[in-house]
Design a protein around this motif. Structure first.
Motif, PDB file in Angstrom:
ATOM      1  N   TYR A   2       0.750  -1.019  -0.086  1.00  0.00           N
ATOM      2  CA  TYR A   2      -0.244   0.238   0.004  1.00  0.00           C
ATOM      3  C   TYR A   2       0.710   1.233   0.141  1.00  0.00           C
ATOM      4  O   TYR A   2       2.074   1.298   0.637  1.00  0.00           O
ATOM      5  CB  TYR A   2      -0.888  -0.014   1.219  1.00  0.00           C
ATOM      6  CG  TYR A   2      -1.763  -1.049   1.415  1.00  0.00           C
ATOM      7  CD1 TYR A   2      -2.787  -1.558   0.660  1.00  0.00           C
ATOM      8  CD2 TYR A   2      -1.208  -2.116   2.477  1.00  0.00           C
ATOM      9  CE1 TYR A   2      -3.447  -2.793   0.835  1.00  0.00           C
ATOM     10  CE2 TYR A   2      -1.989  -3.353   2.591  1.00  0.00           C
ATOM     11  CZ  TYR A   2      -3.065  -3.633   2.056  1.00  0.00           C
ATOM     12  OH  TYR A   2      -3.685  -4.904   2.172  1.00  0.00           O
ATOM     13  N   ALA A   3       0.523   2.287  -0.628  1.00  0.00           N
ATOM     14  CA  ALA A   3       1.018   3.562  -0.657  1.00  0.00           C
ATOM     15  C   ALA A   3       1.027   4.128   0.804  1.00  0.00           C
ATOM     16  O   ALA A   3       0.214   3.697   1.711  1.00  0.00           O
ATOM     17  CB  ALA A   3       0.612   4.529  -1.429  1.00  0.00           C
ATOM     18  N   ILE A   4       2.208   4.467   1.384  1.00  0.00           N
ATOM     19  CA  ILE A   4       2.205   4.965   2.868  1.00  0.00           C
ATOM     20  C   ILE A   4       1.391   6.196   2.896  1.00  0.00           C
ATOM     21  O   ILE A   4       1.186   7.003   2.231  1.00  0.00           O
ATOM     22  CB  ILE A   4       3.694   5.173   3.344  1.00  0.00           C
ATOM     23  CG1 ILE A   4       4.476   6.521   2.376  1.00  0.00           C
ATOM     24  CG2 ILE A   4       4.709   3.875   2.775  1.00  0.00           C
ATOM     25  CD1 ILE A   4       4.454   7.700   3.077  1.00  0.00           C
ATOM     26  N   SER A   5       1.403   6.521   4.197  1.00  0.00           N
ATOM     27  CA  SER A   5       0.369   7.714   4.516  1.00  0.00           C
ATOM     28  C   SER A   5       1.154   8.523   5.606  1.00  0.00           C
ATOM     29  O   SER A   5       1.971   8.059   6.279  1.00  0.00           O
ATOM     30  CB  SER A   5      -1.140   7.170   5.123  1.00  0.00           C
ATOM     31  OG  SER A   5      -0.963   6.517   6.182  1.00  0.00           O
ATOM     32  N   GLU A   6       0.555   9.846   5.844  1.00  0.00           N
ATOM     33  CA  GLU A   6       0.776  10.572   6.956  1.00  0.00           C
ATOM     34  C   GLU A   6       2.661  10.891   6.767  1.00  0.00           C
ATOM     35  O   GLU A   6       3.342  11.005   7.720  1.00  0.00           O
ATOM     36  CB  GLU A   6       0.655   9.969   8.168  1.00  0.00           C
ATOM     37  CG  GLU A   6      -0.859   9.695   8.388  1.00  0.00           C
ATOM     38  CD  GLU A   6      -1.004   9.112   9.871  1.00  0.00           C
ATOM     39  OE1 GLU A   6      -0.441   9.450  10.702  1.00  0.00           O
ATOM     40  OE2 GLU A   6      -2.305   8.429   9.707  1.00  0.00           O
ATOM     41  N   LEU A   7       3.005  11.153   5.597  1.00  0.00           N
ATOM     42  CA  LEU A   7       4.341  11.538   5.159  1.00  0.00           C
ATOM     43  C   LEU A   7       4.269  13.094   6.035  1.00  0.00           C
ATOM     44  O   LEU A   7       3.722  14.073   5.521  1.00  0.00           O
ATOM     45  CB  LEU A   7       4.658  11.481   3.863  1.00  0.00           C
ATOM     46  CG  LEU A   7       6.074  12.058   3.537  1.00  0.00           C
ATOM     47  CD1 LEU A   7       7.117  11.263   4.377  1.00  0.00           C
ATOM     48  CD2 LEU A   7       6.173  11.863   1.947  1.00  0.00           C
ATOM     49  N   SER A   8       5.415  13.102   6.485  1.00  0.00           N
ATOM     50  CA  SER A   8       5.885  14.735   7.019  1.00  0.00           C
ATOM     51  C   SER A   8       7.325  14.679   7.160  1.00  0.00           C
ATOM     52  O   SER A   8       8.115  14.051   7.199  1.00  0.00           O
ATOM     53  CB  SER A   8       5.315  14.875   8.479  1.00  0.00           C
ATOM     54  OG  SER A   8       5.730  14.030   9.544  1.00  0.00           O
ATOM     55  N   GLY A   9       7.536  16.105   7.209  1.00  0.00           N
ATOM     56  CA  GLY A   9       9.083  16.515   7.080  1.00  0.00           C
ATOM     57  C   GLY A   9       9.350  17.726   7.724  1.00  0.00           C
ATOM     58  O   GLY A   9       8.673  18.505   7.873  1.00  0.00           O
ATOM     59  N   THR A  10      10.767  17.526   8.417  1.00  0.00           N
ATOM     60  CA  THR A  10      11.018  19.070   8.898  1.00  0.00           C
ATOM     61  C   THR A  10      12.761  19.066   8.612  1.00  0.00           C
ATOM     62  O   THR A  10      13.367  18.315   8.100  1.00  0.00           O
ATOM     63  CB  THR A  10      10.946  18.906  10.455  1.00  0.00           C
ATOM     64  OG1 THR A  10      11.744  17.851  10.960  1.00  0.00           O
ATOM     65  CG2 THR A  10       9.532  18.887  10.872  1.00  0.00           C
ATOM     66  N   GLY A  11      12.993  20.349   8.432  1.00  0.00           N
ATOM     67  CA  GLY A  11      14.529  20.697   8.237  1.00  0.00           C
ATOM     68  C   GLY A  11      14.929  21.602   9.166  1.00  0.00           C
ATOM     69  O   GLY A  11      14.483  22.363   9.887  1.00  0.00           O
ATOM     70  N   ASN A  12      16.322  21.697   9.295  1.00  0.00           N
ATOM     71  CA  ASN A  12      16.807  22.555  10.300  1.00  0.00           C
ATOM     72  C   ASN A  12      18.160  23.412   9.456  1.00  0.00           C
ATOM     73  O   ASN A  12      18.305  23.293   7.957  1.00  0.00           O
ATOM     74  CB  ASN A  12      17.700  22.140  11.397  1.00  0.00           C
ATOM     75  CG  ASN A  12      18.818  21.164  11.199  1.00  0.00           C
ATOM     76  OD1 ASN A  12      19.415  21.095   9.817  1.00  0.00           O
ATOM     77  ND2 ASN A  12      19.444  20.437  11.791  1.00  0.00           N
ATOM     78  N   SER A  13      18.768  24.301  10.141  1.00  0.00           N
ATOM     79  CA  SER A  13      19.520  25.362   9.337  1.00  0.00           C
ATOM     80  C   SER A  13      20.753  24.741   8.755  1.00  0.00           C
ATOM     81  O   SER A  13      21.473  25.645   8.018  1.00  0.00           O
ATOM     82  CB  SER A  13      19.897  26.528  10.207  1.00  0.00           C
ATOM     83  OG  SER A  13      20.625  25.909  11.639  1.00  0.00           O
ATOM     84  N   VAL A  14      21.242  23.630   8.884  1.00  0.00           N
ATOM     85  CA  VAL A  14      22.325  23.107   8.373  1.00  0.00           C
ATOM     86  C   VAL A  14      22.238  21.878   7.457  1.00  0.00           C
ATOM     87  O   VAL A  14      22.943  21.128   6.783  1.00  0.00           O
ATOM     88  CB  VAL A  14      23.404  22.369   9.339  1.00  0.00           C
ATOM     89  CG1 VAL A  14      23.814  23.392  10.548  1.00  0.00           C
ATOM     90  CG2 VAL A  14      22.628  21.377  10.131  1.00  0.00           C
ATOM     91  N   GLY A  15      20.594  22.008   6.972  1.00  0.00           N
ATOM     92  CA  GLY A  15      20.533  21.288   5.972  1.00  0.00           C
ATOM     93  C   GLY A  15      20.173  19.845   6.244  1.00  0.00           C
ATOM     94  O   GLY A  15      19.999  19.063   5.441  1.00  0.00           O
ATOM     95  N   THR A  16      19.905  19.223   7.387  1.00  0.00           N
ATOM     96  CA  THR A  16      19.510  18.031   7.845  1.00  0.00           C
ATOM     97  C   THR A  16      17.992  17.949   7.873  1.00  0.00           C
ATOM     98  O   THR A  16      17.153  18.985   8.441  1.00  0.00           O
ATOM     99  CB  THR A  16      19.814  17.614   9.421  1.00  0.00           C
ATOM    100  OG1 THR A  16      21.232  17.852   9.250  1.00  0.00           O
ATOM    101  CG2 THR A  16      19.314  16.508   9.581  1.00  0.00           C
ATOM    102  N   VAL A  17      17.386  17.065   7.075  1.00  0.00           N
ATOM    103  CA  VAL A  17      15.711  16.976   6.712  1.00  0.00           C
ATOM    104  C   VAL A  17      15.603  15.621   7.664  1.00  0.00           C
ATOM    105  O   VAL A  17      16.283  14.410   7.245  1.00  0.00           O
ATOM    106  CB  VAL A  17      15.390  16.750   5.397  1.00  0.00           C
ATOM    107  CG1 VAL A  17      14.201  16.314   5.342  1.00  0.00           C
ATOM    108  CG2 VAL A  17      15.797  18.027   4.763  1.00  0.00           C
ATOM    109  N   ARG A  18      14.553  15.560   8.438  1.00  0.00           N
ATOM    110  CA  ARG A  18      14.013  14.410   8.844  1.00  0.00           C
ATOM    111  C   ARG A  18      12.502  14.063   8.515  1.00  0.00           C
ATOM    112  O   ARG A  18      11.579  14.930   8.547  1.00  0.00           O
ATOM    113  CB  ARG A  18      14.060  14.503  10.398  1.00  0.00           C
ATOM    114  CG  ARG A  18      13.597  13.312  11.277  1.00  0.00           C
ATOM    115  CD  ARG A  18      13.720  13.373  12.496  1.00  0.00           C
ATOM    116  NE  ARG A  18      15.253  13.100  12.960  1.00  0.00           N
ATOM    117  CZ  ARG A  18      15.801  13.090  14.250  1.00  0.00           C
ATOM    118  NH1 ARG A  18      15.035  13.387  15.139  1.00  0.00           N
ATOM    119  NH2 ARG A  18      17.072  13.022  14.267  1.00  0.00           N
TER     120      ARG A  18
END
Length: 215
Positions: A115-131
């Motif tokens: 199944y396609a995943i759901s509830e994808l979210s993302g955050t980033g910080n000032s040094v270019g790290t994305v979670r």
């Protein structure tokens, strides 16, 4: 005082050193004679040398083991990193995978749907790290999650693959970037997730979120 038979070897070494020194110093009183005193002195010297050699070899073995373990962890990490990407990349042929010593995944359609995943979210910080994080949406263990990215409106490109439902990415551009996730199992891909945009639209100043706050 403990009997010398009951001492540990380390304690015996100190005890023996004193015993030999006192015995040789009192050769006449103890009736050792020249040969007896010489035998005790030689044994004391040989024992001390053997202990020093053993200690040096033991320390060297510990250091070599530590170096070997670190090298193994580095090699294993590279194998995991690249092999997962190659397994998920349809451009890498089965013969090449066999040359690499990798297993060939069974591409026979599985009775277990993906199944396609759901509830994808993302955050980033000032040094270019994305979670990124998402809901596996009923996909069973054994699935791979393929992460793709693109500049907003650009072409999608492969970024990473993981079996977990969260991922930290370093060195990402501080401009509006879309991310999406596909599910892969036995060579079959799901529909992509809805994309999520990390950092601000239009390449302006990003809305920064500390990773500690995003955990």
């Amino acid at each position: 005082m403990a009997h010398y038979y009951d001492l540990s070897e380390a304690a015996f070494r100190a005890w023996y050193d004193n015993w030999a020194t006192v015995a040789v110093a009192n050769t006449g009183t103890l009736g050792l004679g020249v040969e007896g005193a010489a035998a005790i002195t030689t044994a004391k010297t040989n024992y001390a040398t053997a202990v020093a050699d053993y200690t040096a070899a033991h320390d060297a073995a510990k250091a070599a083991t530590s170096t070997k373990n670190a090298a193994y962890e580095t090699a294993l990490g590279l194998v995991q990193q690249w092999s997962n990407q190659w397994q998920a990349n349809p451009a890498v042929s089965d013969p090449l995978k066999l040359e690499l010593g990798l297993n060939i995944h069974d591409t026979t359609p599985s009775p277990r749907p993906i199944y396609a995943i759901s509830e994808l979210s993302g955050t980033g910080n000032s040094v270019g790290t994305v979670r990124l994080r998402w809901n596996r949406n009923g996909n069973l263990p054994g699935c791979n999650f393929i992460v793709q990215s693109r500049p907003t409106g650009g072409e999608w490109s492969f970024l990473a693959v993981t079996s977990r439902t969260r991922l930290a990415l370093v060195g990402q551009p501080l401009s509006a970037t879309e991310f999406r996730v596909l599910v892969e199992r036995r060579g079959i891909l799901s529909e992509p997730s809805d994309p999520v945009v990390v950092f601000s639209e239009g390449g302006g100043s990003p809305e920064l979120i500390l990773l500690e706050d995003a955990a």
